[in-house]
Design an enzyme around this catalytic site. Structure first.
Site, PDB file in Angstrom:
ATOM      1  N   SER A   1     -10.058  -8.500  62.038  1.00  0.00           N
ATOM      2  CA  SER A   1      -9.113  -9.505  62.492  1.00  0.00           C
ATOM      3  C   SER A   1      -7.939  -8.784  63.107  1.00  0.00           C
ATOM      4  O   SER A   1      -7.614  -7.667  62.728  1.00  0.00           O
ATOM      5  CB  SER A   1      -8.658 -10.391  61.338  1.00  0.00           C
ATOM      6  OG  SER A   1      -7.646 -11.266  61.750  1.00  0.00           O
TER       7      SER A   1
ATOM      8  N   THR B   1      -7.342 -14.035  65.351  1.00  0.00           N
ATOM      9  CA  THR B   1      -5.895 -13.859  65.292  1.00  0.00           C
ATOM     10  C   THR B   1      -5.336 -14.425  63.990  1.00  0.00           C
ATOM     11  O   THR B   1      -5.812 -15.432  63.468  1.00  0.00           O
ATOM     12  CB  THR B   1      -5.217 -14.543  66.492  1.00  0.00           C
ATOM     13  OG1 THR B   1      -5.678 -15.901  66.588  1.00  0.00           O
ATOM     14  CG2 THR B   1      -5.553 -13.821  67.786  1.00  0.00           C
ATOM     15  N   ASP B   2      -4.302 -13.758  63.463  1.00  0.00           N
ATOM     16  CA  ASP B   2      -3.736 -14.112  62.173  1.00  0.00           C
ATOM     17  C   ASP B   2      -2.837 -15.337  62.246  1.00  0.00           C
ATOM     18  O   ASP B   2      -2.578 -15.894  63.323  1.00  0.00           O
ATOM     19  CB  ASP B   2      -2.920 -12.930  61.618  1.00  0.00           C
ATOM     20  CG  ASP B   2      -3.791 -11.720  61.307  1.00  0.00           C
ATOM     21  OD1 ASP B   2      -4.975 -11.916  61.028  1.00  0.00           O
ATOM     22  OD2 ASP B   2      -3.258 -10.594  61.360  1.00  0.00           O
ATOM     23  N   LYS B   3      -2.327 -15.714  61.110  1.00  0.00           N
ATOM     24  CA  LYS B   3      -1.410 -16.847  60.987  1.00  0.00           C
ATOM     25  C   LYS B   3      -0.204 -16.651  61.896  1.00  0.00           C
ATOM     26  O   LYS B   3       0.444 -15.600  61.880  1.00  0.00           O
ATOM     27  CB  LYS B   3      -0.950 -16.983  59.532  1.00  0.00           C
ATOM     28  CG  LYS B   3       0.093 -18.069  59.304  1.00  0.00           C
ATOM     29  CD  LYS B   3       0.530 -18.099  57.850  1.00  0.00           C
ATOM     30  CE  LYS B   3       1.623 -19.149  57.633  1.00  0.00           C
ATOM     31  NZ  LYS B   3       2.093 -19.158  56.218  1.00  0.00           N
TER      32      LYS B   3
END
Length: 427
Positions: free
Chosen positions: A426, A151-153
């Site tokens: 991602s 998972t991204d920022k």
């Protein structure tokens, strides 16, 4: 007649001093009596025999077989000086929930301590609770660690699943959670096959994107009118546009990591729709759900962003079809705040191993109440409060007019231009 008597006496002496005795099944060592308490040294052959028996595990004439797992239970010194029992490692999966605000995504970045990730806190808790040795925390490959999605920022998760090898200590979940912040929880644990890999065995992933409904208001409307309410007609149009994503398409325009002719840019979306809106703290929100086999970096946020741009009137509906072609299309990326990994699916694994009598199916229905409670306590409030105070959606909406939704001449002339792909996907 003396000779036979001498041969008989010599034979008796040999049998007494080391010859094999069929009746006793062992060698007899000759130990003549000596003066005092001093014992005579055993013959060389006898000493070798005793040494061989000692090395092979003989004790008191009987071999002691040690179980391999019991042999592994040796004591070692822990950092605080206490002795810790080393148990056999077992392959497991952990069901995780976390609020991603303040983190630079899920995946750990060794050597970049300034960019804190969810896995930094998780690995620290695993070491401190005694589930893994400290050197496994430094090299996660030693515990065969893998996550279902990177998972991204800022992205949260209500049903992330990671696989790894740990020592199955008593009260393992309680001990891990005691070393985690409250916005990261381990909600479940299951044993899996030794070769299980949570990323490779995952059939599909379901995400939801929570956003204030004023994001769908026409561009002539106030960009951050909290009194806006989504009409039934607009909701129908949103769902009609979202349904266009279903099926297999070339999503190279929905990530910065793929070229238009890369096979890996083709992704299969099983479903995508927007649920009925609801009001929280005087502001109306809606949840968009999407299920797919896998997603590329920023793909879901761009899928949402393009539909918002169309509904608001910044882009024509035809841009959807054009975005799947080879030409470059400027697709806006919605904020990461509202994106949440809701659950992951292991249907093929469950069909093969779920009912074999040895393994549990990877079904988390018993943990569903804990997942719902975590969303209500940590994920929804974070999204709502952050939107109200930081206005991330309102600020992003104000950038939509600067986007050019037409294919650029340069991209059309150079369809093979691409950015090198990262080692993995991602979401």
């Amino acid at each position: 007649m003396a000779a036979p008597s001498l041969r008989a006496a010599a034979g008796a002496l040999r049998r007494a001093c080391g010859a094999w005795s069929p009746r006793l099944g062992r060698r007899l060592l000759c130990s003549p009596p000596m003066a005092g308490n001093v014992q005579a040294p055993a013959p060389v052959g006898a000493a070798r025999e005793q040494d061989r028996k000692a090395r092979s595990g003989w004790q008191g004439g009987a071999r002691v077989w040690e179980d391999a797992e019991q042999q592994a239970k040796k004591l070692r010194s822990s950092p605080d000086g206490e002795l810790q029992r080393k148990l056999p490692k077992r392959k497991i999966v952990l069901l995780m929930a976390y609020s991603g605000k303040g983190y630079h995504g899920m995946q750990r970045n060794l050597g970049s301590s300034q960019f804190k990730t969810i896995e930094d806190d998780l690995v620290s808790a695993l070491v401190r609770s005694g589930c893994i040795p400290e050197n496994h925390g430094e090299d996660m490959r030693k515990m065969s660690f893998q996550r279902c999605a990177r998972t991204d920022k800022g992205v949260s998760a209500a049903g992330q699943v990671v696989s790894l090898k740990v020592w199955l200590i008593d009260d393992i979940l309680e001990k891990i959670n005691s070393h985690l912040p409250p916005h990261i929880r381990i909600l479940g644990l299951k044993r899996v096959t030794g070769g299980f890999n949570s990323k490779n065995k995952c059939d599909a992933r379901t995400y939801f994107y929570m956003l204030p409904t004023f994001a769908f208001a026409h561009k002539d409307h106030d960009v951050q009118d909290e009194s806006y309410r989504l009409s039934a007609e607009t909701l129908l149009r949103v769902n009609r546009l979202l349904a266009c994503y279903k099926g297999t398409h070339n999503f190279h325009n929905f990530t910065s990591q793929k070229g238009p002719r890369e096979a890996s840019a083709r992704r299969y979306v099983l479903d995508m729709f927007c649920e009925e809106p609801f009001v929280r703290d005087g502001m109306e929100f809606a949840v968009i759900k999407v299920k797919g086999q896998s997603f590329m970096t920023h793909q879901i946020r761009k899928m949402v962003g393009l539909v918002v741009a169309i509904v608001k009137g910044y882009a024509p509906e035809s841009v959807l079809e054009r975005s799947w072609g080879e030409a470059k299309v400027d697709v806006p990326k919605a904020p990461g705040l509202g994106l949440v990994l809701e659950r992951v699916h292991f249907e093929k694994y469950n069909q093969r191993f779920g009912n074999d009598g040895l393994h549990e199916p990877l079904d988390w229905s018993r943990e569903e109440a804990g997942v719902t409670a975590f969303k209500e306590q940590h994920i929804y409030p974070t999204i709502i409060s952050t939107e109200r105070h930081e206005r991330s959606m309102a600020q992003w909406l104000s950038t939509l007019p600067v986007h050019d939704f037409n294919a650029t001449a340069h991209a059309a002339a150079c369809p093979d231009a691409k950015v090198p792909s990262p080692p993995g996907d991602s979401d």
